[in-house]
Design a protein around this motif. Structure first.
Motif, PDB file in Angstrom:
ATOM      1  N   VAL A 107       0.595  -1.098  -0.570  1.00 24.71           N
ATOM      2  CA  VAL A 107       0.029   0.544   0.037  1.00 24.71           C
ATOM      3  C   VAL A 107       0.581   1.376   0.033  1.00 24.71           C
ATOM      4  O   VAL A 107       1.654   1.160   0.374  1.00 24.71           O
ATOM      5  N   THR A 108       0.329   1.737  -1.315  1.00 26.73           N
ATOM      6  CA  THR A 108       1.456   3.758  -1.038  1.00 26.73           C
ATOM      7  C   THR A 108       0.679   4.493  -1.224  1.00 26.73           C
ATOM      8  O   THR A 108      -0.274   4.576  -2.311  1.00 26.73           O
ATOM      9  N   ASP A 109       0.807   5.493  -0.351  1.00 23.38           N
ATOM     10  CA  ASP A 109      -0.312   6.852  -0.261  1.00 23.38           C
ATOM     11  C   ASP A 109      -1.555   6.224  -0.848  1.00 23.38           C
ATOM     12  O   ASP A 109      -2.406   6.291  -1.984  1.00 23.38           O
ATOM     13  N   GLY A 110      -2.819   4.971  -0.223  1.00 26.53           N
ATOM     14  CA  GLY A 110      -3.730   4.685  -1.279  1.00 26.53           C
ATOM     15  C   GLY A 110      -3.953   3.634  -2.111  1.00 26.53           C
ATOM     16  O   GLY A 110      -4.880   3.112  -2.823  1.00 26.53           O
ATOM     17  N   LEU A 111      -2.793   3.166  -3.238  1.00 22.47           N
ATOM     18  CA  LEU A 111      -2.937   2.557  -3.746  1.00 22.47           C
ATOM     19  C   LEU A 111      -2.290   0.782  -3.142  1.00 22.47           C
ATOM     20  O   LEU A 111      -1.569   1.058  -2.765  1.00 22.47           O
ATOM     21  N   ILE A 112      -3.284  -0.583  -3.779  1.00 23.33           N
ATOM     22  CA  ILE A 112      -2.479  -0.945  -3.063  1.00 23.33           C
ATOM     23  C   ILE A 112      -2.734  -2.019  -4.073  1.00 23.33           C
ATOM     24  O   ILE A 112      -3.538  -1.992  -5.339  1.00 23.33           O
ATOM     25  N   GLU A 113      -1.515  -2.575  -3.819  1.00 20.05           N
ATOM     26  CA  GLU A 113      -1.307  -3.680  -5.495  1.00 20.05           C
ATOM     27  C   GLU A 113      -0.267  -4.934  -4.649  1.00 20.05           C
ATOM     28  O   GLU A 113      -0.504  -5.040  -3.159  1.00 20.05           O
ATOM     29  N   GLU A 114      -1.302  -6.086  -5.079  1.00 22.32           N
ATOM     30  CA  GLU A 114      -0.197  -7.279  -5.428  1.00 22.32           C
ATOM     31  C   GLU A 114       0.910  -7.855  -4.965  1.00 22.32           C
ATOM     32  O   GLU A 114       1.636  -7.151  -6.709  1.00 22.32           O
TER      33      GLU A 114
END
Length: 115
Positions: A107-114
């Motif tokens: 999670v980076t500043d609201g961006l969620i990535e697997e």
């Protein structure tokens, strides 16, 4: 009672479309307005083809699929991980009835990535 021996064959997309159409009708009855868009959550192991089939099923149900996201990402959003400022890593553990999975999310500043 229909006693016809006639058999029908449906694709997976069509069957899923029937379910989504019924859910769409239920939602419209509850909110008293038309539901036009949906976001679908799929297991993280679904392929791009399977995700596209889900989106196609939504179209058959009269819905515009805004996005197909993974179930772990949906869980992370439900618990507010998309609101975290800065960077963090989270493990989402899905203890299902048939299978269990662990997915690591960045999670980076609201961006969620697997991961």
């Amino acid at each position: 009672c229909n006693t016809s021996s006639r058999k029908a064959a449906f694709s997976g997309e069509q069957l899923c479309g029937f379910v989504l159409k019924d859910l769409k009708g239920t939602a419209e009855a509850l909110v008293h307005e038309k539901v036009k868009f949906c976001v679908l959550a799929a297991p993280s192991y679904f392929s791009d083809r399977q995700r596209a089939a889900l989106a196609d099923a939504a179209g058959l149900a009269g819905l515009t699929c805004a996005r197909v996201i993974s179930e772990p990402v949906a869980a992370a959003i439900a618990y507010g991980l998309d609101k975290i400022e800065g960077s963090t890593t989270a493990a989402v553990i899905n203890m299902g009835s048939r299978a269990s999975e662990v997915v690591i999310l960045r999670v980076t500043d609201g961006l969620i990535e697997e991961a």
